[in-house]
Design a protein around this motif. Structure first.
Motif, PDB file in Angstrom:
ATOM      1  N   LEU A 120      64.672  51.810 -37.076  1.00  0.00           N
ATOM      2  CA  LEU A 120      63.826  52.648 -36.225  1.00  0.00           C
ATOM      3  C   LEU A 120      63.841  52.240 -34.763  1.00  0.00           C
ATOM      4  O   LEU A 120      63.731  53.079 -33.871  1.00  0.00           O
ATOM      5  CB  LEU A 120      62.385  52.606 -36.731  1.00  0.00           C
ATOM      6  CG  LEU A 120      62.081  53.507 -37.918  1.00  0.00           C
ATOM      7  CD1 LEU A 120      60.665  53.295 -38.375  1.00  0.00           C
ATOM      8  CD2 LEU A 120      62.308  54.960 -37.547  1.00  0.00           C
ATOM      9  N   ILE A 121      63.994  50.941 -34.502  1.00  0.00           N
ATOM     10  CA  ILE A 121      63.913  50.457 -33.122  1.00  0.00           C
ATOM     11  C   ILE A 121      65.019  51.044 -32.241  1.00  0.00           C
ATOM     12  O   ILE A 121      64.886  51.074 -31.035  1.00  0.00           O
ATOM     13  CB  ILE A 121      63.976  48.903 -33.053  1.00  0.00           C
ATOM     14  CG1 ILE A 121      65.020  48.387 -34.028  1.00  0.00           C
ATOM     15  CG2 ILE A 121      62.634  48.276 -33.280  1.00  0.00           C
ATOM     16  CD1 ILE A 121      65.390  46.951 -33.812  1.00  0.00           C
ATOM     17  N   SER A 122      66.076  51.524 -32.889  1.00  0.00           N
ATOM     18  CA  SER A 122      67.194  52.042 -32.101  1.00  0.00           C
ATOM     19  C   SER A 122      67.163  53.553 -31.939  1.00  0.00           C
ATOM     20  O   SER A 122      68.086  54.142 -31.412  1.00  0.00           O
ATOM     21  CB  SER A 122      68.509  51.658 -32.775  1.00  0.00           C
ATOM     22  OG  SER A 122      68.498  50.310 -33.083  1.00  0.00           O
ATOM     23  N   THR A 123      66.103  54.214 -32.418  1.00  0.00           N
ATOM     24  CA  THR A 123      66.085  55.676 -32.327  1.00  0.00           C
ATOM     25  C   THR A 123      65.478  56.130 -31.001  1.00  0.00           C
ATOM     26  O   THR A 123      64.906  55.339 -30.259  1.00  0.00           O
ATOM     27  CB  THR A 123      65.273  56.285 -33.486  1.00  0.00           C
ATOM     28  OG1 THR A 123      63.975  55.705 -33.453  1.00  0.00           O
ATOM     29  CG2 THR A 123      65.918  56.027 -34.822  1.00  0.00           C
ATOM     30  N   SER A 124      65.586  57.438 -30.738  1.00  0.00           N
ATOM     31  CA  SER A 124      65.068  57.997 -29.486  1.00  0.00           C
ATOM     32  C   SER A 124      63.537  57.932 -29.495  1.00  0.00           C
ATOM     33  O   SER A 124      62.923  57.832 -30.559  1.00  0.00           O
ATOM     34  CB  SER A 124      65.527  59.443 -29.369  1.00  0.00           C
ATOM     35  OG  SER A 124      64.941  60.203 -30.395  1.00  0.00           O
ATOM     36  N   PRO A 125      62.897  58.016 -28.301  1.00  0.00           N
ATOM     37  CA  PRO A 125      61.423  57.934 -28.254  1.00  0.00           C
ATOM     38  C   PRO A 125      60.747  58.986 -29.126  1.00  0.00           C
ATOM     39  O   PRO A 125      59.756  58.689 -29.800  1.00  0.00           O
ATOM     40  CB  PRO A 125      61.110  58.166 -26.770  1.00  0.00           C
ATOM     41  CG  PRO A 125      62.359  57.819 -26.044  1.00  0.00           C
ATOM     42  CD  PRO A 125      63.499  58.070 -26.964  1.00  0.00           C
ATOM     43  N   VAL A 126      61.272  60.199 -29.138  1.00  0.00           N
ATOM     44  CA  VAL A 126      60.633  61.257 -29.931  1.00  0.00           C
ATOM     45  C   VAL A 126      60.727  60.930 -31.417  1.00  0.00           C
ATOM     46  O   VAL A 126      59.742  61.063 -32.163  1.00  0.00           O
ATOM     47  CB  VAL A 126      61.295  62.627 -29.631  1.00  0.00           C
ATOM     48  CG1 VAL A 126      60.760  63.696 -30.560  1.00  0.00           C
ATOM     49  CG2 VAL A 126      61.062  63.035 -28.200  1.00  0.00           C
ATOM     50  N   LEU A 127      61.895  60.458 -31.838  1.00  0.00           N
ATOM     51  CA  LEU A 127      62.041  60.091 -33.255  1.00  0.00           C
ATOM     52  C   LEU A 127      61.128  58.917 -33.605  1.00  0.00           C
ATOM     53  O   LEU A 127      60.580  58.860 -34.704  1.00  0.00           O
ATOM     54  CB  LEU A 127      63.497  59.745 -33.567  1.00  0.00           C
ATOM     55  CG  LEU A 127      64.424  60.924 -33.891  1.00  0.00           C
ATOM     56  CD1 LEU A 127      65.834  60.433 -34.156  1.00  0.00           C
ATOM     57  CD2 LEU A 127      63.938  61.742 -35.074  1.00  0.00           C
ATOM     58  N   SER A 128      60.971  57.985 -32.656  1.00  0.00           N
ATOM     59  CA  SER A 128      60.062  56.852 -32.903  1.00  0.00           C
ATOM     60  C   SER A 128      58.640  57.354 -33.104  1.00  0.00           C
ATOM     61  O   SER A 128      57.910  56.855 -33.962  1.00  0.00           O
ATOM     62  CB  SER A 128      60.085  55.885 -31.727  1.00  0.00           C
ATOM     63  OG  SER A 128      61.340  55.307 -31.628  1.00  0.00           O
ATOM     64  N   GLU A 129      58.258  58.360 -32.306  1.00  0.00           N
ATOM     65  CA  GLU A 129      56.910  58.934 -32.464  1.00  0.00           C
ATOM     66  C   GLU A 129      56.763  59.569 -33.845  1.00  0.00           C
ATOM     67  O   GLU A 129      55.734  59.441 -34.495  1.00  0.00           O
ATOM     68  CB  GLU A 129      56.645  59.961 -31.368  1.00  0.00           C
ATOM     69  CG  GLU A 129      56.386  59.325 -30.016  1.00  0.00           C
ATOM     70  CD  GLU A 129      56.225  60.359 -28.895  1.00  0.00           C
ATOM     71  OE1 GLU A 129      55.870  59.950 -27.796  1.00  0.00           O
ATOM     72  OE2 GLU A 129      56.470  61.549 -29.112  1.00  0.00           O
ATOM     73  N   PHE A 130      57.801  60.256 -34.265  1.00  0.00           N
ATOM     74  CA  PHE A 130      57.779  60.838 -35.611  1.00  0.00           C
ATOM     75  C   PHE A 130      57.663  59.734 -36.661  1.00  0.00           C
ATOM     76  O   PHE A 130      56.917  59.845 -37.631  1.00  0.00           O
ATOM     77  CB  PHE A 130      59.056  61.650 -35.864  1.00  0.00           C
ATOM     78  CG  PHE A 130      58.875  63.138 -35.687  1.00  0.00           C
ATOM     79  CD1 PHE A 130      58.041  63.849 -36.534  1.00  0.00           C
ATOM     80  CD2 PHE A 130      59.540  63.834 -34.691  1.00  0.00           C
ATOM     81  CE1 PHE A 130      57.874  65.219 -36.396  1.00  0.00           C
ATOM     82  CE2 PHE A 130      59.374  65.202 -34.534  1.00  0.00           C
ATOM     83  CZ  PHE A 130      58.539  65.897 -35.390  1.00  0.00           C
ATOM     84  N   ALA A 131      58.438  58.655 -36.435  1.00  0.00           N
ATOM     85  CA  ALA A 131      58.488  57.566 -37.417  1.00  0.00           C
ATOM     86  C   ALA A 131      57.115  56.921 -37.609  1.00  0.00           C
ATOM     87  O   ALA A 131      56.777  56.488 -38.717  1.00  0.00           O
ATOM     88  CB  ALA A 131      59.503  56.523 -36.972  1.00  0.00           C
ATOM     89  N   GLN A 132      56.337  56.873 -36.517  1.00  0.00           N
ATOM     90  CA  GLN A 132      55.004  56.258 -36.625  1.00  0.00           C
ATOM     91  C   GLN A 132      54.142  56.953 -37.674  1.00  0.00           C
ATOM     92  O   GLN A 132      53.213  56.367 -38.228  1.00  0.00           O
ATOM     93  CB  GLN A 132      54.305  56.299 -35.268  1.00  0.00           C
ATOM     94  CG  GLN A 132      54.831  55.252 -34.295  1.00  0.00           C
ATOM     95  CD  GLN A 132      54.420  55.541 -32.858  1.00  0.00           C
ATOM     96  OE1 GLN A 132      53.449  56.245 -32.606  1.00  0.00           O
ATOM     97  NE2 GLN A 132      55.179  55.003 -31.911  1.00  0.00           N
ATOM     98  N   GLY A 133      54.465  58.216 -37.919  1.00  0.00           N
ATOM     99  CA  GLY A 133      53.678  58.980 -38.889  1.00  0.00           C
ATOM    100  C   GLY A 133      53.981  58.642 -40.330  1.00  0.00           C
ATOM    101  O   GLY A 133      53.207  59.001 -41.229  1.00  0.00           O
TER     102      GLY A 133
END
Lengths: 282, 431
Positions: B359-372
């Protein structure tokens, strides 16, 4: 007299104008999707949803090159030409022979077999996928060109036999008798008389089946694993993602895929019109 | 003539009987999938795998997904499934494949080395692909699928449109969301769009608020018939939609809109908020690479229970239970879901990786999704689900509220009536 004449001319012109307006409307509704396809093919994925004009502000011809290379169209195109040619030739030969036999020969169970062929038209292709795949696997014809061609010939036979049998039923018996007196065998009558006689019907069969094979991809997906054996429609699927679609490149691919079939239609339209305007059914 | 006919018949029967030899172990694996957008990334990874291990993985694409599903069913019946494949059907079909021995139980491989593989993946995604002891399908408990990515459904906001309406930060509560929607309307911006012509997406949104208002126990009690849909908490869920309508939040025609069109609307800046799945990152990037947006969970309406979002395994592969290369296929999937490969897949395909370390290497938007993902749930992992007829009545009722045809109370009564009918039918069947 002049007044009557003028009224007649006026009525004739009005009727003609109305008819032509109606036909132009029909023609536009038929041609507009093709125009829209070409229009979208000249846009980018960003402008295709924004640019609402009939003619795009910026023309991007690169989509055609992209479709050709990314969709691996060169291989698929050649495959489609091979499949269409073989399947249509196979259907014409087999269906004309079968239809001639159903129409002109007497053999036990003739009607039962004919109705079985006609009934086969009622079975939708997806309904026969699994048994067809199992059969082809057992015959070791999965993932081979021959397997796909045989299946597609099978798909097109029923309708073609029905059309040709109806046509052969109208062929005068006297012609056949004369040929027999001249020493023609049954195959000779089929080749020298029945086939030339049924030319308009064959044109209809050619165009219907060519269109069917050219646009087919589901059976190809089922039977073929090797992408080098896939038909043209497979190339178009590359641009349809699971969640998004690259519409301009897809439209460019569709435009290229549509050209050959339009050419076939234009080349054979004289016979098709004859075949559909009554000569097929007498 | 007769001899010829007899020979032909023999050849045909011989061919029909089949004379294939059983497959032998080899250094070549075959993988079937349906994801056109992931084909090139998977092919590149397969080349890399060959260089590293000498094992050739043939990645074969069959799209669209409907044709792929047909092929899988046909191949299963003809016993020619590849070493690795995906099943796109519902869980009961997956269960049939497992019971037929066509899917390998991956639990031992997942739990080897102290569960290293299992622990590297999102537990919610694995749960989606697992069968628990005593499951209704009669499948031996275990993990049967390997997700190569995960998805979840959240709200998205267009930063520029919010700024245009003078909104400084995205809403944290439902009341703030309604306030923001009014501000957006004032400056002529459509506040919200979603593909609520697709019932599942509408159901997903409603389910988020049901969890927030009454918590999971009461929801499952309703499914069991112990709580009525006319209960005040369910009325509150319906009222969320009535409030959306009352304040002009949804885009016109939202209840007939397919998600594909809703995605176009948001990507092209025709609405300030959207409710969509994490795959939308890829879709928006294709349509409008310059779209500036962020991700938030649906703003909660209550503080009583946490708001749960739907999240689950995305594209999932299984290993053919009859493959002679089972172990090699498992090793490849293990490699494919390792951090390094997951980073490559996430970057190239804009999907949420199934490996949490990637996850640390994904785009900011994907990171926001990942937090969910940590607050996610999914009907596939619930202990029980609502009767489909009742679910449909529920979702149709929500649509009726959104177009102002019915009130929350009317819909609640109507859904309860359908529920009672279905319960009566079930009781009759059990007798």
């Amino acid at each position: 007299m002049n007044g009557k004449m003028n009224r007649y001319v006026f009525r004739k012109m009005a009727r003609s104008t109305l008819t032509h307006t109606f036909l132009m409307g029909v023609a536009i509704t038929c041609l507009f999707p093709i125009f829209w396809m070409v229009r979208c093919a000249l846009m980018t994925n960003q402008t295709v949803f924004v640019d609402e004009g009939l003619i795009p502000h910026h023309l991007d011809f690169g989509n055609f090159a992209r479709a050709w290379t990314e969709g691996n169209f060169a291989v698929f195109f050649l495959n489609s030409v091979v499949y269409t040619t073989c399947v249509v030739t196979g259907i014409v030969i087999i269906s004309s022979l079968a239809a001639f036999a159903f129409s002109r020969l007497d053999f036990p169970g003739k009607n039962v077999i004919f109705y079985m062929f006609v009934a086969a038209m009622m079975i939708p292709l997806p309904g026969s996928f699994v048994p067809l795949f199992v059969l082809m696997t057992k015959l070791h014809l999965v993932n081979t060109r021959l397997g796909y061609i045989l299946c597609m010939i099978n798909v097109g036979l029923s309708l073609s036999i029905l059309i040709l049998k109806t046509f052969f039923d109208k062929m005068p018996h006297e012609l056949e008798d004369a040929a027999r007196i001249d020493g023609c065998s049954k195959i000779g009558i089929w080749w020298h008389m029945a086939l030339p006689f049924a030319r308009p019907a064959i044109a209809v069969i050619v165009i219907f089946n060519a269109l069917n094979v050219w646009n087919e991809y589901i059976l190809a997906f089922l039977l073929l694993d090797n992408s080098n054996l896939m038909p043209l429609q497979r190339g178009l699927m590359v641009f349809q993602g699971a969640n998004g679609t690259n519409y301009p490149v897809l439209m460019a691919g569709l435009t290229m895929a549509a050209i050959p079939i339009i050419m076939v239609y234009l080349f054979m339209q004289k016979y098709i019109v004859k075949g559909l305007s009554g000569e097929v059914v007498g | 003539m007769r001899v010829g006919f007899a020979i032909c018949t023999c050849i045909m029967l011989g061919a029909l009987a089949g004379c294939s030899q059983p497959p032998r172990p080899s250094n070549k694996l075959v993988l079937w999938h349906w994801m056109t957008d992931r084909q090139s990334a998977l092919q590149k990874l397969a080349q890399q795998y060959k260089q590293e291990t000498g094992i050739d993985v043939d990645i074969q694409l069959f799209a669209p997904s409907e044709a792929y599903s047909q092929k899988i069913i046909a191949a299963a019946q003809a016993d020619v499934l590849p070493d690795i494949y995906g099943i796109l059907d519902k869980k009961s079909i997956v269960a049939d494949f497992i019971k037929a021995g066509l899917v390998t139980d991956l639990t031992p491989a997942m739990e080897a080395d102290g569960g290293r593989w299992k622990n590297s993946l999102f537990s919610k995604a694995l749960a989606d692909k697992s069968f628990w002891p005593g499951n209704i399908y009669g499948v031996p408990p275990g993990i049967y699928g390997v997700p190569i990515d995960v998805t979840n459904e959240q709200m998205l906001y267009n930063k520029k449109l919010l700024a245009k309406a003078g909104i400084k930060s995205p809403p944290q509560t439902f009341d703030e969301f309604i306030r923001d929607a009014r501000m957006l309307r004032r400056v002529g911006i459509t506040p919200f769009v979603s593909g609520w012509g697709e019932l599942w997406l509408l159901d997903c949104f409603a389910s988020n608020y049901a969890f927030n208002i009454m918590g999971p126990e009461k929801i499952f009690a309703t499914f069991r018939g112990q709580v009525k849909y006319t209960d005040p908490d369910w009325i509150r869920v319906f009222q969320v939609f009535a409030q959306l309508r009352k304040n002009g939040v949804p885009m016109d025609g939202i209840v007939t809109k397919g998600n594909k069109y809703a995605e176009q609307d948001f990507a092209l800046g025709r609405a300030a908020f959207a409710f969509d799945g994490s795959w939308c990152v890829n879709v928006y990037h294709e349509m409008n690479p310059n779209l500036d947006y962020g991700v938030i969970p649906p703003p909660p309406v209550s503080t009583e229970y946490p708001l749960m979002i739907w999240g689950s395994a995305g594209s999932t592969f299984v290993v053919n239970g009859q493959s002679p290369n089972k172990d090699k296929a498992i090793a490849f999937l293990k490699w494919l879901t390792a951090k390094k490969q997951q980073v490559v897949l996430a970057r190239q395909t804009n999907n949420l990786p199934s490996n949490r370390e990637a996850l640390i290497s994904t785009s900011p938007v994907l990171s926001e999704f990942a937090q969910g993902m940590d607050r996610s749930t999914h009907p596939n992992i619930w202990p029980l689900n609502e009767d489909p007829t009742v679910s449909e009545a529920f979702d149709r009722g929500l649509q009726a509220i959104l177009i102002g045809e019915k009130t929350p109370e009317q819909v609640a009564a109507q859904v309860e009536q359908v529920k009672e009918q279905q319960m009566a039918k079930k009781r009759e069947q059990e007798r």
